[in-house]
Design a protein around this motif. Structure first.
Motif, PDB file in Angstrom:
ATOM      1  N   LEU A 100      49.132  35.959  33.410  1.00 22.01           N
ATOM      2  CA  LEU A 100      49.577  36.473  34.707  1.00 22.01           C
ATOM      3  C   LEU A 100      49.975  37.936  34.583  1.00 22.01           C
ATOM      4  O   LEU A 100      50.745  38.312  33.683  1.00 22.01           O
ATOM      5  CB  LEU A 100      50.799  35.686  35.208  1.00 22.01           C
ATOM      6  N   ASP A 101      49.467  38.745  35.481  1.00 17.74           N
ATOM      7  CA  ASP A 101      50.046  40.061  35.714  1.00 17.74           C
ATOM      8  C   ASP A 101      51.421  39.826  36.354  1.00 17.74           C
ATOM      9  O   ASP A 101      51.684  38.736  36.875  1.00 17.74           O
ATOM     10  CB  ASP A 101      49.101  40.828  36.647  1.00 17.74           C
ATOM     11  N   ARG A 102      52.306  40.811  36.318  1.00 15.89           N
ATOM     12  CA  ARG A 102      53.640  40.585  36.897  1.00 15.89           C
ATOM     13  C   ARG A 102      53.762  41.156  38.316  1.00 15.89           C
ATOM     14  O   ARG A 102      53.827  40.406  39.286  1.00 15.89           O
ATOM     15  CB  ARG A 102      54.715  41.185  35.978  1.00 15.89           C
ATOM     16  N   ASP A 103      53.763  42.482  38.434  1.00 17.46           N
ATOM     17  CA  ASP A 103      54.024  43.105  39.746  1.00 17.46           C
ATOM     18  C   ASP A 103      52.870  42.829  40.721  1.00 17.46           C
ATOM     19  O   ASP A 103      51.714  43.111  40.426  1.00 17.46           O
ATOM     20  CB  ASP A 103      54.203  44.622  39.576  1.00 17.46           C
ATOM     21  N   GLY A 104      53.200  42.259  41.864  1.00 16.30           N
ATOM     22  CA  GLY A 104      52.170  41.925  42.854  1.00 16.30           C
ATOM     23  C   GLY A 104      51.617  40.522  42.691  1.00 16.30           C
ATOM     24  O   GLY A 104      50.839  40.061  43.524  1.00 16.30           O
ATOM     25  N   VAL A 105      52.044  39.842  41.605  1.00 17.84           N
ATOM     26  CA  VAL A 105      51.599  38.464  41.377  1.00 17.84           C
ATOM     27  C   VAL A 105      52.828  37.544  41.345  1.00 17.84           C
ATOM     28  O   VAL A 105      52.923  36.593  42.116  1.00 17.84           O
ATOM     29  CB  VAL A 105      50.799  38.347  40.058  1.00 17.84           C
TER      30      VAL A 105
ATOM     31  N   LYS B 203      57.260  40.942  44.074  1.00 19.30           N
ATOM     32  CA  LYS B 203      56.776  41.936  45.034  1.00 19.30           C
ATOM     33  C   LYS B 203      56.791  43.329  44.423  1.00 19.30           C
ATOM     34  O   LYS B 203      57.730  43.684  43.708  1.00 19.30           O
ATOM     35  CB  LYS B 203      57.656  41.928  46.291  1.00 19.30           C
ATOM     36  N   LYS B 204      55.751  44.077  44.731  1.00 16.32           N
ATOM     37  CA  LYS B 204      55.717  45.486  44.327  1.00 16.32           C
ATOM     38  C   LYS B 204      56.647  46.277  45.227  1.00 16.32           C
ATOM     39  O   LYS B 204      56.822  45.941  46.400  1.00 16.32           O
ATOM     40  CB  LYS B 204      54.301  46.035  44.534  1.00 16.32           C
ATOM     41  N   LEU B 205      57.196  47.356  44.698  1.00 15.58           N
ATOM     42  CA  LEU B 205      57.992  48.262  45.519  1.00 15.58           C
ATOM     43  C   LEU B 205      57.121  49.452  45.886  1.00 15.58           C
ATOM     44  O   LEU B 205      56.304  49.893  45.084  1.00 15.58           O
ATOM     45  CB  LEU B 205      59.238  48.729  44.767  1.00 15.58           C
TER      46      LEU B 205
ATOM     47  N   GLY C 213      45.483  38.614  38.605  1.00 18.29           N
ATOM     48  CA  GLY C 213      46.066  39.933  38.803  1.00 18.29           C
ATOM     49  C   GLY C 213      45.766  40.463  40.196  1.00 18.29           C
ATOM     50  O   GLY C 213      44.934  39.908  40.909  1.00 18.29           O
ATOM     51  N   ASP C 214      46.466  41.520  40.551  1.00 10.74           N
ATOM     52  CA  ASP C 214      46.262  42.101  41.889  1.00 10.74           C
ATOM     53  C   ASP C 214      45.592  43.479  41.833  1.00 10.74           C
ATOM     54  O   ASP C 214      45.304  44.050  42.885  1.00 10.74           O
ATOM     55  CB  ASP C 214      47.594  42.196  42.653  1.00 10.74           C
ATOM     56  N   SER C 215      45.367  44.015  40.627  1.00 16.98           N
ATOM     57  CA  SER C 215      44.812  45.367  40.522  1.00 16.98           C
ATOM     58  C   SER C 215      43.423  45.333  39.905  1.00 16.98           C
ATOM     59  O   SER C 215      43.124  44.449  39.098  1.00 16.98           O
ATOM     60  CB  SER C 215      45.694  46.234  39.625  1.00 16.98           C
ATOM     61  N   PRO C 216      42.608  46.345  40.222  1.00 18.41           N
ATOM     62  CA  PRO C 216      41.293  46.436  39.578  1.00 18.41           C
ATOM     63  C   PRO C 216      41.403  46.434  38.049  1.00 18.41           C
ATOM     64  O   PRO C 216      40.552  45.864  37.368  1.00 18.41           O
ATOM     65  CB  PRO C 216      40.749  47.772  40.094  1.00 18.41           C
ATOM     66  N   SER C 217      42.480  47.047  37.511  1.00 19.98           N
ATOM     67  CA  SER C 217      42.618  47.094  36.047  1.00 19.98           C
ATOM     68  C   SER C 217      42.814  45.699  35.453  1.00 19.98           C
ATOM     69  O   SER C 217      42.365  45.424  34.334  1.00 19.98           O
ATOM     70  CB  SER C 217      43.785  48.001  35.657  1.00 19.98           C
ATOM     71  N   ASP C 218      43.475  44.804  36.186  1.00 21.39           N
ATOM     72  CA  ASP C 218      43.616  43.422  35.715  1.00 21.39           C
ATOM     73  C   ASP C 218      42.254  42.748  35.659  1.00 21.39           C
ATOM     74  O   ASP C 218      41.939  42.044  34.700  1.00 21.39           O
ATOM     75  CB  ASP C 218      44.502  42.609  36.685  1.00 21.39           C
ATOM     76  N   ILE C 219      41.497  42.963  36.711  1.00 24.43           N
ATOM     77  CA  ILE C 219      40.208  42.279  36.841  1.00 24.43           C
ATOM     78  C   ILE C 219      39.257  42.750  35.731  1.00 24.43           C
ATOM     79  O   ILE C 219      38.570  41.943  35.105  1.00 24.43           O
ATOM     80  CB  ILE C 219      39.600  42.535  38.250  1.00 24.43           C
TER      81      ILE C 219
HETATM   82 MG   LIG Z   1      50.034  44.105  39.454  1.00 24.13          MG
END
Ligand SMILES: [Mg+2]
Length: 167
Positions: A11-16, A19-21, A132-138
Motif C-alpha cells: 500500500l502507498d500511504r498518502d491518498g490511499v 487523506k492528502k493535504l 497507489g494513487d500516483s503515476p509513480s506508484d503504478i
Molecule cells: Mg500517494
C-alpha cells in the motif's frame, strides 16, 4: 490461507490510507486523517492477505519539514489505530530522499519493494498487489510485475476491497 490467491499487499500511504493535504506534507498525527472507511478496508484485507506492507515516499524529511523520528512516531500511532480495529501492518518502508537525489528507493523506482522482497523472500509476486494513487506508484508496481491498482477519492481502497470480496 495456504492456497489463498492473495499473498502480499503493498500500500502507498498518502491518498490511499490517509487523506492528502493540499500542497503540504502530513507531519504528525494531528494532521493525519484516514481516508473514508480505510480502517475497515485494512481490517478486511489483513484477513485476506498474508502480509501488508506500506511503501511511501516522504521527501518532506530531506526538505527538513519533519524529522525521521517524527515520521516513525506518526507511523507507530497509525499502526496502533489500525490494530485497534483488528487490522495489521507488517512493515513500513519509507524513502526520505529528494526527488532530485536519484536514489533507488523513491517511487517510481522499485528499491522499497526490492527491500521488502529481501526481508520477506516468501513473497509471491504474481499473487501480490500494489495499490497507489500516483503515476509513480503504478510505474513501480508494474515494473516489479505486481498486480497494480490505481485508487483515488472516488474509487478508494475500501471500494477495491468490496470489489475483491464480492468475487
Ligand atoms: Mg500517494
Amino acid at each position: 490461507m495456504e492456497n489463498s490467491s492473495f499473498d502480499t499487499l503493498f500500500l502507498d500511504r498518502d491518498g490511499v490510507i490517509n487523506k492528502k493535504l493540499e500542497g503540504r506534507y502530513v507531519r504528525n498525527w494531528q494532521e493525519f486523517e484516514f481516508m473514508p472507511q480505510a480502517l475497515i478496508a485494512i481490517k478486511i484485507l489483513s484477513q485476506l492477505f498474508n502480509r501488508i506492507i506500506i511503501i511511501t515516499n516522504q521527501q518532506g524529511i530531506s526538505k527538513g519539514i519533519m524529522s525521521e523520528n517524527d515520521l516513525i512516531i506518526l507511523h507507530q500511532t497509525m499502526i496502533e489505530n489500525i490494530q485497534q480495529v483488528g487490522g495489521k501492518i507488517d512493515k513500513i518502508y519509507f524513502c526520505p530522499h529528494l526527488e532530485k537525489s536519484k536514489c533507488n528507493c523513491r517511487k517510481p523506482k522499485t528499491g522499497m519493494i526490492e527491500n521488502a522482497i529481501k526481508d520477506f523472500p516468501e513473497i509471491r509476486i504474481k499473487k501480490s498487489y500494489l495499490i497507489g494513487d500516483s503515476p509513480s506508484d503504478i510505474v513501480a508496481g508494474k515494473t516489479m510485475g505486481l498486480n497494480t491498482i490505481k485508487v483515488d477519492n472516488i474509487f478508494t481502497l475500501y471500494n477495491w476491497t468490496e470489489q475483491i470480496i464480492a468475487h
